[in-house]
Design a protein around this motif. Structure first.
Motif, PDB file in Angstrom:
ATOM      1  N   SER A 329      -2.934  -6.019   7.919  1.00  0.00           N
ATOM      2  CA  SER A 329      -1.966  -4.945   7.795  1.00  0.00           C
ATOM      3  C   SER A 329      -2.343  -4.020   6.641  1.00  0.00           C
ATOM      4  O   SER A 329      -2.383  -2.794   6.785  1.00  0.00           O
ATOM      5  N   ALA A 330      -2.678  -4.628   5.494  1.00  0.00           N
ATOM      6  CA  ALA A 330      -3.050  -3.819   4.330  1.00  0.00           C
ATOM      7  C   ALA A 330      -4.316  -3.029   4.622  1.00  0.00           C
ATOM      8  O   ALA A 330      -4.406  -1.832   4.321  1.00  0.00           O
ATOM      9  N   ALA A 331      -5.313  -3.690   5.241  1.00  0.00           N
ATOM     10  CA  ALA A 331      -6.561  -2.986   5.534  1.00  0.00           C
ATOM     11  C   ALA A 331      -6.301  -1.835   6.503  1.00  0.00           C
ATOM     12  O   ALA A 331      -6.892  -0.763   6.374  1.00  0.00           O
ATOM     13  N   MET A 333      -3.655  -0.024   6.753  1.00  0.00           N
ATOM     14  CA  MET A 333      -3.048   1.106   6.050  1.00  0.00           C
ATOM     15  C   MET A 333      -4.064   1.799   5.155  1.00  0.00           C
ATOM     16  O   MET A 333      -4.018   3.005   4.937  1.00  0.00           O
TER      17      MET A 333
END
Lengths: 843, 296, 117
Positions: A329-331, A333
């Motif tokens: 998820s972080a990657a 974004m």
């Protein structure tokens, strides 16, 4: 400037005639032999257009079926085939080949080269694309098209749940088409690094070349996991090797990993070249250089890498631990940041420049609005709790079309309008072009903006009908109406383009006052692009050297002698652009066409389950490819006359670091990505397969495996000193022949031992996924050993004929790389299959 | 849970709209701007400001903000161990193209409908008997895939009584469209009553020739508690009380069952039930009438 | 052609992101293997040995990348080198810096979520 005298004009025309003798395209049947990048690029784009219209037609069928609730326009089974094929055709047969075709057409011209570095490979790629695409589309007309979705999730696509050839068409057809994607990828990487204009250092490359370089590298690394996945799934369907079947130790989620490991980078493989078009066009219409060149290069590189760390965001609902999901998820974004940098670099370019209005600019504005919207919903989808809600609903359908149509189709059309004078020598019309744009823009937003809402109201994807009364009726009707408006818009655009070939105003030289070299060719260009190859000292050669076109045309620059009959372009040092060698390119040939024809026969044999036809056809295809490779390097047909002008660098076939070495290196990178995906599968199944079955005793004779690996090491160690001396310009033919014959014999022994190990072992590949993976790993090594053996034997023969010697050391070094790769793979396989399992509770 | 996601959506939607408008306005303004030609130094300075401000800071901050809100919501959705009352467990198994629902604590089995207590967390253990399906009740919360060989768990809680619509959301073949789950949330008391009634339900076998037909043609696949033990097709023990037939094809009005028995391959093409053309129509209508009486 | 160890060799341009990719695979793989072999008790929340190990590993990777970025940046300031060489070094420095930022960003959730649920 003085007007040229009559003699000068005559001399100039004579020069062009000489070049046409060597570079010219034949007509009639023989046009199947053409390998020139201009022709191949145009063929790619026209074929892509054909498939686009086919895929668009399928989209219209889908929207008609969904226009009103409970409609029975298409039967459920037909509907499933239609939406599966819509996705497949648009992704694999339109978006990627179209972008590659444009790059194949433009890259050499922008870089100041005469052709791509492996022209026959481009031709092979094109034919594979055409035949593979036709086979795939034929399945729909026969009513046996793939129907498990373009993502082919197993077990739905397996032999149990989709009997019949439907899924086979997808798995085999797409793998066939991917030969073309990967070969174009390899070729573009090597061409961009090694065949630019003299003096065009990395920091002076047109920005489009950076985009294409990264795109091509992404193809090289990103497609192999899917190729591997398709091979495994086809093996499971056809032969019963249970890689994805839980009962026998496989795991269906492995397919999802392999698919999305390709599938997510794919989105950026499509987007990056389109962004490259934007970054190329905007500065021209602003008449100012692109702002923040280095920032943009950094953003391209970042996008290229990070897009490989996002694949699990397509799998947030499969039950992976939430912490792991949070990484992805972080990657996901994170990708917003490089995209943001590009968007603001474009805005800043507009800000400091004085933009002019033309039809392409209209498409660029459309791109911005739609793409930014798609990017924003993309960031939302990256958030796990929200994704759980809208995953596999029409919200995602809307998002994805905003990103792909906005991020690919709109810039593509801007680019087509911009480069139209290049293809036709004529300018597009403004009035019809504007109509086309507005119809597409309005139609598109009408279709897809409301679809976000449909999805939020809970309408899942891929359902063939819906009940009335759920609030889905009106939005679906609006979407369907919008899609027809969009279709009319696309028809208008096509009409405009067709009409312009006849009624368009003649284009003047460099009609948009652009800065890059492709506008210094004739309009439309001659097959050799430039009669003389200019040096480049700046990022904007046509802005800073105003009369460059005329001077190129007059033959004032390099490599204008052609009486030797060779097709030539510069080979440069990748960083600085200093000239290192003359690369002589192969001419037109039947081999690519024949080879792809036999690969097509192989596919048809596999599809119809006439396996002996497939076997014979594949052997013939390999023989044709080997025969093709024979006319290479210092073979008289490759370089009829090896002399060069005084002061010029040597021919690449007389050096140790020619493009072949680079081509092999990049190909092995793709090959390595495939092998790593296989290795990933092995360790993945060991770790998380729900029903992993490990045998009680070793299934393979480990001593045989060890002996085979040791033999391979001996081959590589034996070659090393011989080839080192060859690199230094030493080595007599007798010594070389001894070495190559010896390595071939040892290689054959190595392959034989490996084959023995496979046949003599207790492997039960149909009973457990464990054994099935081991068989694939060993057969992979076996194929490499066998191929390396054949190549070394051929090298011995070539020494005998005098094509390889200390003055022409080009080829053995390429083959050596292949041996080294095989060695590395063999030992990794040995460690993974023999040494690793005991540490993890196996044998 | 679904409410939190809805709030999240509206917040994100508002923010995204704002960003879209601002970026588009900037772009259009930049295109139409008529200023003096800029000198190189000024252009450089301006450029850097755009790139750092718009390209770097804007997305980074937005994304950080989003994660800050999003991760805690995701955290609350996890099936973490609870301190007090333990969540109720229900098993849901996906089939092409129907839902099998089991209450392991009471042994009750039903199909294509899910009864839940209100105000109490429920852990659903989902899996599949054939291909991959996905469990989703939009009004109650997120979705979770049902994968052969794996057990996935999702925690849901209904805050008020009512009927909710669930639908398979992973493409699962020809009739993916008709795989709808009727979810009924009851007050604790009603729920306990329903469970109790199902447990005590007594069904007497259908007498006569129709009974034989049912045993021979239906009982091998369908289970009716105390009558037949088939397990390849939906359990029919309470089929008369369901709101829909064929996992969402027909609403279960009087007569609908008979229509389903006659026309099921037109209504839901490709479903696994064979045609009943060879059976006596009278027997079929007796069976349909009997099935309609099966209610807890 | 520059020697392989020279900071001006273009092969180093993607180094930072190659390292990032390897780190990313190791992070995801390490989590999966950890959960398969010795899953920590969910009651412990995010403060488990596994989260700690992953966070520490990420921190070390980030420091390494920052160090590399600094080395390349220093090389890029060397006026004796040609413009293309300095361009390459600056690009490599930028890529390493981005790699470091991406590492921190992606590793943040290790501090807030339990590992194996």
């Amino acid at each position: 400037m003085t007007t040229p005298s009559n003699e000068q004009v005559a001399a100039q025309e004579q020069l062009h005639d000489q070049f046409n003798d060597v570079w010219g395209n034949p007509r009639g049947w023989k046009s199947l032999t053409i390998v020139n990048h201009t022709t191949v690029g145009i063929r790619f784009m026209l074929t892509g257009l054909g498939f686009f219209l086919f895929g668009g037609l399928l989209a219209m069928l889908v929207r008609t079926q969904l226009a009103i609730p409970g409609y029975d326009f298409l039967e459920p089974d037909v509907y499933n085939q239609v939406f599966t094929m819509h996705g497949t055709v648009m992704m694999f047969l339109f978006a990627v080949p179209m972008m590659e075709g444009l790059a194949v057409y433009l890259i050499p011209k922008m870089l100041g080269a005469r052709d791509l570095v492996f022209p026959r490979l481009s031709a092979l790629g094109y034919w594979c694309y055409l035949f593979g695409g036709l086979i795939l589309c034929a399945s729909l007309l026969l009513g046996i098209a793939p129907k498990a979705g373009w993502f082919m999730y197993t077990p739905l696509s397996s032999a149990v749940h989709t009997p019949g050839p439907n899924s086979d068409f997808w798995l085999i057809g797409i793998t066939f088409v991917e030969i073309s994607a990967v070969s174009a990828g390899v070729e573009l990487v090597v061409s961009i690094l090694r065949t630019r204009a003299e003096g065009m250092s990395l920091n002076k490359m047109p920005i489009y070349a950076w985009y294409i370089l990264v795109m091509a590298m992404m193809i090289v690394v990103g497609f192999p996991p899917l190729i591997l996945g398709s091979i495994l799934l086809e093996l499971e369907r056809a032969v019963g090797l249970p890689f994805f079947e839980v009962a026998r130790g496989g795991d269906p989620i492995l397919w999802q990993h392999l698919f999305w490991l390709f599938g997510h980078p794919e989105v950026y493989i499509i987007f990056l070249p389109a962004a490259g078009i934007v970054s190329t066009l905007l500065p021209v219409f602003c008449q100012r250089p692109l702002v923040g060149y280095r920032w943009v290069v950094l953003a391209i590189l970042t996008t290229g890498f990070i897009s490989f760390g996002l694949w699990v965001h397509h799998m947030f609902t499969v039950g992976i631990p939430q912490l792991a999901q949070a990484f992805f998820s972080a990657a996901s974004m994170l990708v917003a940041i490089p995209t943001g940098i590009q968007v603001f670099a474009w805005i800043a370019t507009l800000w400091v420049g004085r933009p002019l209005y033309h039809v392409p600019m209209l498409w660029l504005v459309g791109f911005l609005v739609i793409f930014v919207c798609g990017g924003l919903t993309g960031v939302m989808l990256a958030l796990v709790p929200f994704d759980w809600q809208v995953h596999d609903t029409h919200f995602v359908v809307a998002h994805m079309h905003y990103v792909l149509v906005g991020g690919m189709f709109f810039p593509l059309l801007a680019g087509i309008y911009y480069w139209l004078p290049h293809f036709s020598g004529r300018m597009p019309s403004v009035r019809l072009g504007k109509w086309g744009f507005w119809l597409v823009f309005i139609g598109f937003n009408l279709t897809f903006l409301i679809m976000h809402w449909t999805g939020l109201m809970g309408m899942p994807r891929r359902i063939y009908t819906y009940q009335s009364g759920l609030g889905w009726d009106l939005p679906n009707l609006i979407s369907s109406i919008g899609s027809f408006i969009m279709a009319i818009g696309i028809a208008t655009v096509l009409l405009d383009i067709v009409l312009h070939f006849r009624f368009g105003q003649k284009a003047t030289k460099n009609p948009w006052n652009a800065d890059t070299l492709e506008w210094s060719t004739h309009l439309p260009p001659s097959p050799y692009n430039f009669v003389s190859l200019p040096p480049v000292r700046t990022r904007h050669p046509l802005w800073e050297v105003p009369d460059l076109e005329e001077r190129i045309d007059r033959g004032e620059f390099a490599l204008t002698v052609i009486d030797h009959g060779r097709r030539e372009t510069w080979g440069i040092e990748p960083l600085t652009g200093k000239v290192r060698e003359i690369i002589h390119l192969p001419g037109n040939s039947w081999w690519p066409f024949i080879a792809s024809l036999f690969i097509a026969f192989t596919c048809l044999g596999l599809l119809s389950k006439f396996y002996w036809v497939a076997l014979v056809a594949s052997i013939v295809a390999v023989l044709v490819l080997l025969r093709w490779s024979w006319e290479n390097g210092a073979h008289p047909l490759a370089a009829p006359d090896a002399r060069v002008q005084p002061g010029e660098p040597p021919l690449h076939s007389r050096t140790c670091d020619g493009p072949g070495l680079w081509g092999m290196g990049v190909t092995l990178l793709a090959n390595g990505a495939l092998y790593l995906a296989l290795l990933f599968g092995w360790f993945y199944l060991w770790t998380v397969s729900p029903n992993w079955l490990v045998p009680d005793d070793p299934v393979i004779d480990q001593r045989l495996l060890l002996a085979s690996a040791v033999l391979l090491s001996v081959v590589v160690l034996w070659q090393r000193p011989v080839l080192r001396r060859l690199r230094q310009g030493q080595g007599e033919p007798a010594a070389l022949i001894t070495c190559f014959v010896g390595t071939a014999l040892l290689g054959a022994l190595h392959a034989g031992l490996l084959l023995w190990a496979i046949l003599a072992g207790d492997l039960a590949p149909r009973a457990t996924a464990h054994d099935a993976v081991i068989v694939v790993m060993l057969v992979y090594s076996l194929a490499h050993g066998a191929l390396a053996t054949i190549l070394s034997a051929l090298q011995a023969l070539r020494v005998h004929y005098g094509y390889v010697c200390k003055r022409t050391p080009y080829e053995p070094l390429v083959v050596e790389q292949f041996w080294q790769y095989s060695l590395a793979v063999m030992w990794i396989t040995y460690c993974s299959v023999v040494l690793f399992p005991p540490t993890f509770g196996g044998v | 849970m679904a409410r939190e996601v809805a709030i999240l959506w509206w917040a994100m939607c508002a923010f995204a709209t704002l960003v879209l408008i601002v970026v588009t306005a900037l772009w259009v303004h930049a295109m139409r701007r008529k200023g003096p030609q800029m000198d190189a130094a000024r252009a450089r300075q301006l450029t850097l400001r755009w790139l750092v401000g718009g390209g770097l800071l804007l997305p980074t901050l937005s994304v950080l903000l989003l994660l800050l809100f999003g991760i805690p919501i995701g955290h609350r959705m996890l099936p973490l161990p609870l301190a007090g009352e333990q969540p109720m467990r229900i098993e849901v198994i996906g089939h092409q193209w129907w839902w099998e629902v089991r209450y392991p604590d009471s042994g009750v089995v039903t199909a294509n409908q899910l009864h839940l207590p209100v105000g109490r967390p429920v852990d659903l253990d989902v899996t599949s008997a054939d291909v991959i399906h996905s469990f989703w009740v939009p009004r109650l919360g997120g979705k979770i895939d049902m994968i052969p060989g794996r057990d996935n768990r999702i925690r849901l809680q209904a805050d008020q009584a009512g009927t909710f619509r669930g639908q398979c959301s992973e493409f699962c073949g020809t009739q993916h469209t008709h795989m709808i789950l009727d979810v009924q949330a009851h007050d604790e008391e009603d729920f306990v009553n329903w469970l109790q009634a199902r447990r005590e339900q007594q069904i007497s076998a259908l007498p006569g020739p129709a009974g034989e037909v049912f045993d021979a043609h239906c009982g091998q696949c369908h289970r009716v508690a105390g009558v037949s033990e088939g397990n390849r097709a939906p359990d029919l023990s309470d089929v008369g009380a369901r709101s829909m037939l064929g996992a969402g094809v027909l609403s279960n009005e009087p007569g609908a069952l008979l229509r389903w028995l006659h026309e099921h391959q037109q209504l839901k093409p490709g479903n696994a039930m064979p045609l009943h053309d060879d059976l006596d129509p009278d027997h079929l209508s007796t069976i349909a009438d009997w099935l309609e009486t099966l209610r807890p | 052609m520059q020697p392989l160890r020279s900071p001006y060799n273009p092969i180093h341009i993607p180094l930072g992101l190659v390292l990032w990719s390897i780190w990313f695979v190791a992070l995801y793989g390490g989590l999966s293997v950890g959960c398969a072999l010795a899953p920590p008790d969910p009651a412990q929340g995010q403060w488990t040995w596994l989260n700690g190990l992953l966070a520490l590993f990420s921190l070390l990777t980030m420091v390494a990348m920052l160090g590399l970025a600094w080395l390349f940046q220093r090389a890029a300031r060397d006026q004796r080198e040609g413009q293309p060489a300095r361009f390459v070094a600056r690009l490599s420095a930028g890529v390493n810096l981005i790699g470091a930022i991406a590492t921190v960003f992606v590793a943040l959730p290790t501090l807030s979520l339990p590992p194996c649920l």
